[in-house]
Design a protein around this motif. Structure first.
Motif, PDB file in Angstrom:
ATOM      1  N   VAL B 152      64.339  76.333 150.674  1.00  0.00           N
ATOM      2  CA  VAL B 152      65.484  76.824 151.429  1.00  0.00           C
ATOM      3  C   VAL B 152      65.381  78.345 151.578  1.00  0.00           C
ATOM      4  CG1 VAL B 152      66.897  77.092 149.333  1.00  0.00           C
ATOM      5  CG2 VAL B 152      68.018  76.798 151.534  1.00  0.00           C
ATOM      6  N   VAL B 153      65.970  78.825 152.680  1.00  0.00           N
ATOM      7  CA  VAL B 153      66.104  80.273 152.881  1.00  0.00           C
ATOM      8  C   VAL B 153      67.596  80.574 153.001  1.00  0.00           C
ATOM      9  CG1 VAL B 153      65.623  82.224 154.401  1.00  0.00           C
ATOM     10  CG2 VAL B 153      63.897  80.450 154.061  1.00  0.00           C
ATOM     11  N   ALA B 154      68.095  81.483 152.182  1.00  0.00           N
ATOM     12  CA  ALA B 154      69.529  81.800 152.197  1.00  0.00           C
ATOM     13  C   ALA B 154      69.724  83.251 152.609  1.00  0.00           C
ATOM     14  CB  ALA B 154      70.116  81.555 150.814  1.00  0.00           C
ATOM     15  N   GLU B 155      70.679  83.470 153.513  1.00  0.00           N
ATOM     16  CA  GLU B 155      71.048  84.844 153.912  1.00  0.00           C
ATOM     17  C   GLU B 155      72.474  85.089 153.455  1.00  0.00           C
ATOM     18  OE1 GLU B 155      68.629  84.083 157.966  1.00  0.00           O
ATOM     19  OE2 GLU B 155      70.271  85.533 158.105  1.00  0.00           O
ATOM     20  N   LEU B 156      72.622  86.047 152.555  1.00  0.00           N
ATOM     21  CA  LEU B 156      73.937  86.300 151.964  1.00  0.00           C
ATOM     22  C   LEU B 156      74.193  87.800 151.923  1.00  0.00           C
ATOM     23  CD1 LEU B 156      76.444  85.386 150.312  1.00  0.00           C
ATOM     24  CD2 LEU B 156      75.033  85.581 148.265  1.00  0.00           C
ATOM     25  N   GLU B 157      75.268  88.205 152.535  1.00  0.00           N
ATOM     26  CA  GLU B 157      75.713  89.610 152.515  1.00  0.00           C
ATOM     27  C   GLU B 157      74.558  90.576 152.842  1.00  0.00           C
ATOM     28  OE1 GLU B 157      77.500  89.768 148.608  1.00  0.00           O
ATOM     29  OE2 GLU B 157      79.457  89.274 149.432  1.00  0.00           O
ATOM     30  N   GLY B 158      73.819  90.238 153.887  1.00  0.00           N
ATOM     31  CA  GLY B 158      72.764  91.131 154.358  1.00  0.00           C
ATOM     32  C   GLY B 158      71.444  90.992 153.628  1.00  0.00           C
ATOM     33  N   LYS B 159      71.378  90.138 152.616  1.00  0.00           N
ATOM     34  CA  LYS B 159      70.115  89.954 151.904  1.00  0.00           C
ATOM     35  C   LYS B 159      69.577  88.554 152.170  1.00  0.00           C
ATOM     36  CE  LYS B 159      69.373  91.507 147.744  1.00  0.00           C
ATOM     37  NZ  LYS B 159      69.526  91.744 146.294  1.00  0.00           N
ATOM     38  N   THR B 160      68.245  88.442 152.173  1.00  0.00           N
ATOM     39  CA  THR B 160      67.611  87.147 152.409  1.00  0.00           C
ATOM     40  C   THR B 160      66.913  86.701 151.126  1.00  0.00           C
ATOM     41  OG1 THR B 160      67.260  87.676 154.738  1.00  0.00           O
ATOM     42  CG2 THR B 160      65.926  85.911 153.820  1.00  0.00           C
ATOM     43  N   TYR B 161      67.223  85.508 150.713  1.00  0.00           N
ATOM     44  CA  TYR B 161      66.586  84.913 149.528  1.00  0.00           C
ATOM     45  C   TYR B 161      65.713  83.774 150.032  1.00  0.00           C
ATOM     46  CZ  TYR B 161      70.343  87.476 147.264  1.00  0.00           C
ATOM     47  OH  TYR B 161      71.199  88.468 146.858  1.00  0.00           O
ATOM     48  N   ASP B 162      64.404  83.976 149.930  1.00  0.00           N
ATOM     49  CA  ASP B 162      63.459  83.023 150.536  1.00  0.00           C
ATOM     50  C   ASP B 162      62.842  82.135 149.460  1.00  0.00           C
ATOM     51  OD1 ASP B 162      61.618  81.658 151.990  1.00  0.00           O
ATOM     52  OD2 ASP B 162      60.912  83.401 153.115  1.00  0.00           O
ATOM     53  N   GLY B 163      63.199  80.894 149.483  1.00  0.00           N
ATOM     54  CA  GLY B 163      62.615  79.938 148.549  1.00  0.00           C
ATOM     55  C   GLY B 163      61.926  78.810 149.284  1.00  0.00           C
ATOM     56  N   SER B 164      61.396  79.131 150.457  1.00  0.00           N
ATOM     57  CA  SER B 164      60.772  78.073 151.261  1.00  0.00           C
ATOM     58  C   SER B 164      59.302  77.903 150.876  1.00  0.00           C
ATOM     59  CB  SER B 164      60.877  78.421 152.750  1.00  0.00           C
ATOM     60  OG  SER B 164      60.078  79.540 153.028  1.00  0.00           O
ATOM     61  N   LEU B 165      58.820  76.718 151.113  1.00  0.00           N
ATOM     62  CA  LEU B 165      57.420  76.430 150.815  1.00  0.00           C
ATOM     63  C   LEU B 165      56.504  77.140 151.822  1.00  0.00           C
ATOM     64  CD1 LEU B 165      55.709  74.875 148.852  1.00  0.00           C
ATOM     65  CD2 LEU B 165      55.893  72.868 150.321  1.00  0.00           C
ATOM     66  N   ALA B 166      56.978  77.253 153.048  1.00  0.00           N
ATOM     67  CA  ALA B 166      56.171  77.921 154.085  1.00  0.00           C
ATOM     68  C   ALA B 166      55.881  79.357 153.687  1.00  0.00           C
ATOM     69  CB  ALA B 166      56.901  77.876 155.429  1.00  0.00           C
ATOM     70  N   SER B 167      56.898  80.054 153.170  1.00  0.00           N
ATOM     71  CA  SER B 167      56.681  81.457 152.792  1.00  0.00           C
ATOM     72  C   SER B 167      55.749  81.543 151.584  1.00  0.00           C
ATOM     73  CB  SER B 167      58.009  82.149 152.511  1.00  0.00           C
ATOM     74  OG  SER B 167      58.609  81.585 151.387  1.00  0.00           O
ATOM     75  N   ARG B 168      55.838  80.544 150.682  1.00  0.00           N
ATOM     76  CA  ARG B 168      54.913  80.553 149.542  1.00  0.00           C
ATOM     77  C   ARG B 168      53.472  80.364 150.004  1.00  0.00           C
ATOM     78  NH1 ARG B 168      57.147  77.428 144.229  1.00  0.00           N
ATOM     79  NH2 ARG B 168      59.086  78.573 143.983  1.00  0.00           N
ATOM     80  N   LEU B 169      53.303  79.439 150.927  1.00  0.00           N
ATOM     81  CA  LEU B 169      51.946  79.206 151.444  1.00  0.00           C
ATOM     82  C   LEU B 169      51.448  80.449 152.200  1.00  0.00           C
ATOM     83  CD1 LEU B 169      52.294  75.531 152.682  1.00  0.00           C
ATOM     84  CD2 LEU B 169      50.886  76.349 150.787  1.00  0.00           C
ATOM     85  N   ALA B 170      52.355  81.072 152.938  1.00  0.00           N
ATOM     86  CA  ALA B 170      51.974  82.288 153.671  1.00  0.00           C
ATOM     87  C   ALA B 170      51.579  83.385 152.690  1.00  0.00           C
ATOM     88  CB  ALA B 170      53.129  82.756 154.564  1.00  0.00           C
ATOM     89  N   GLU B 171      52.326  83.506 151.606  1.00  0.00           N
ATOM     90  CA  GLU B 171      52.013  84.521 150.595  1.00  0.00           C
ATOM     91  C   GLU B 171      50.651  84.233 149.952  1.00  0.00           C
ATOM     92  OE1 GLU B 171      53.244  87.225 149.836  1.00  0.00           O
ATOM     93  OE2 GLU B 171      52.245  87.673 147.941  1.00  0.00           O
ATOM     94  N   ALA B 172      50.413  82.937 149.708  1.00  0.00           N
ATOM     95  CA  ALA B 172      49.122  82.558 149.124  1.00  0.00           C
ATOM     96  C   ALA B 172      47.978  82.900 150.076  1.00  0.00           C
ATOM     97  CB  ALA B 172      49.120  81.073 148.799  1.00  0.00           C
TER      98      ALA B 172
END
Lengths: 192, 178
Positions: B152-172
């Motif tokens: 999941v990707v959460a946007e809260l009060e101007g901040k983004t918390y990225d817990g998606s698998l796609a972003s992990r794979l991209a980081e890898a």
């Protein structure tokens, strides 16, 4: 003009008083006598007196004037000579200076040429060294870029492959684990 | 900036009309409905046009409010906004009102993007994590984006918390490339 007329009068008088014409009319010259000598002396004295009386000031003025002119000419000639000598001296100095200048310029040119030759040599060596360095750097950069592009291509391919594999085998349990991990990180951040 | 300040001023005025939180919530919902209508392209063009007389705009807004069956205070508020030539600022006013009301109620809004529609317990799990961070009740807006693969990707009060698998794979992949 005035001087000329007085000279004319003096000449006429002299001719009139000269006994040579009368004596010539008498035939052959007789031997000298005291009477003739006295006559000639008186005649010459009279001549001198007349010349001095009527022509003396003019002759004196003429010769004084002439002497003044000659002195002036001599002075100018002297000045001209001095000026010529000065110019000749300057020309000689200039010639000597030119020769010295020529020697100095020649020395400077030789020195400058030697310096330029030395500088060009140094620059040439520096350029060669720089070209070598640049070439080495370019080769290294090209090698690095090639390696990086290769790594990126491999990584993109691997990423795509991994994404496809993960998508294909993705299970509900995986989602639960991901969410648990995500919430764990959120809680961790909340505690900090 | 000026519009934002004006919107806050109007929103604060509407909030000051009642101390009843339930009433304020109802007004907020009504104001958002009205703002959505006003912001729709075909209506917005009419309200923005200088060729349309202010009286006509006011009348049109009153009719829209009537059709939406808005409460009297919100209709009056909209009329005041319209009389001051601020109809185009209504969406900004609604947004400011929502933020102020959220602050008043001690809650925050978050946009959650999942790879697939989440189960209730999954949503509750993520919300609990976000509430722990914000120390507020979270009102979620849920989106679905299959490209995330999982997480999941959460946007809260101007901040983004990225817990998606796609972003992990991209980081890898990024690490692999570096």
């Amino acid at each position: 003009m005035k001087i000329l007329s007085r000279f004319t009068i003096a000449t006429i008088v002299t001719v009139l008083l000269c006994p040579a014409l009368a004596l010539a009319a008498e035939g052959a010259e007789e031997p000298g006598t005291w009477h003739a000598l006295v006559f000639y002396i008186i005649n010459f004295a009279l001549f001198v007196w007349i010349v001095k009386r009527f022509g003396g000031p003019q002759i004196s003025a003429f010769f004084q004037n002439r002497a003044r002119n000659i002195r002036a000419n001599l002075g100018r000639a002297g000045d001209a000579l001095k000026e010529a000598q000065k110019l000749a001296r300057q020309a000689a100095e200039l010639t000597a200076g030119l020769a010295a200048e020529k020697n100095r310029i020649g020395a400077e040119l030789a020195e400058e040429t030697a310096y330029q030759v030395k500088s060009l040599g140094a620059m040439g060596r520096e350029s060669v060294a720089r070209i070598k360095r640049d070439a080495a750097l370019s080769v290294a950069a090209a090698r690095e870029a090639g390696q990086r592009r290769l790594r990126e291509s491999l990584a993109a391919a691997a990423g795509g492959l991994a994404k496809e594999l993960v998508r294909r085998d993705f299970q509900a349990g995986d989602q639960a684990r991901l969410l648990a991990n995500f919430v764990g990180r959120l809680n961790e951040e909340a505690r900090n | 900036m000026k519009s934002s300040k004006v919107a806050k001023r109007y929103a604060r005025a509407l909030l000051g009309l009642s101390t009843d939180n339930a009433q304020l919530e109802i007004w907020g919902a009504e104001l958002e409905r009205l703002a959505r209508i006003v912001a729709s392209p075909e209506i917005a063009v009419t309200f923005a046009s200088p060729e349309v007389a202010p009286a006509t705009k006011l009348e049109a807004l009153a009719k829209i409010a009537e059709k939406l069956e808005l409460s009297y205070p919100v209709r009056s508020f909209a009329a005041v906004v319209a009389r001051h030539g601020r109809i185009e600022d209504l969406p900004a006013v609604a947004e400011a009102y929502r933020r102020m009301l959220d602050d008043l109620m001690g809650r925050a809004r978050a946009v959650l993007t999942f790879a697939q529609t989440p189960a209730d317990h999954e949503l509750a799990q993520v919300l609990s994590g976000l509430e722990a961070i914000a120390h507020k009740k979270i009102i979620p807006t849920v989106n679905v984006d299959a490209t995330l693969i999982g997480g999941v990707v959460a946007e809260l009060e101007g901040k983004t918390y990225d817990g998606s698998l796609a972003s992990r794979l991209a980081e890898a992949a990024r690490r692999l490339a570096s």
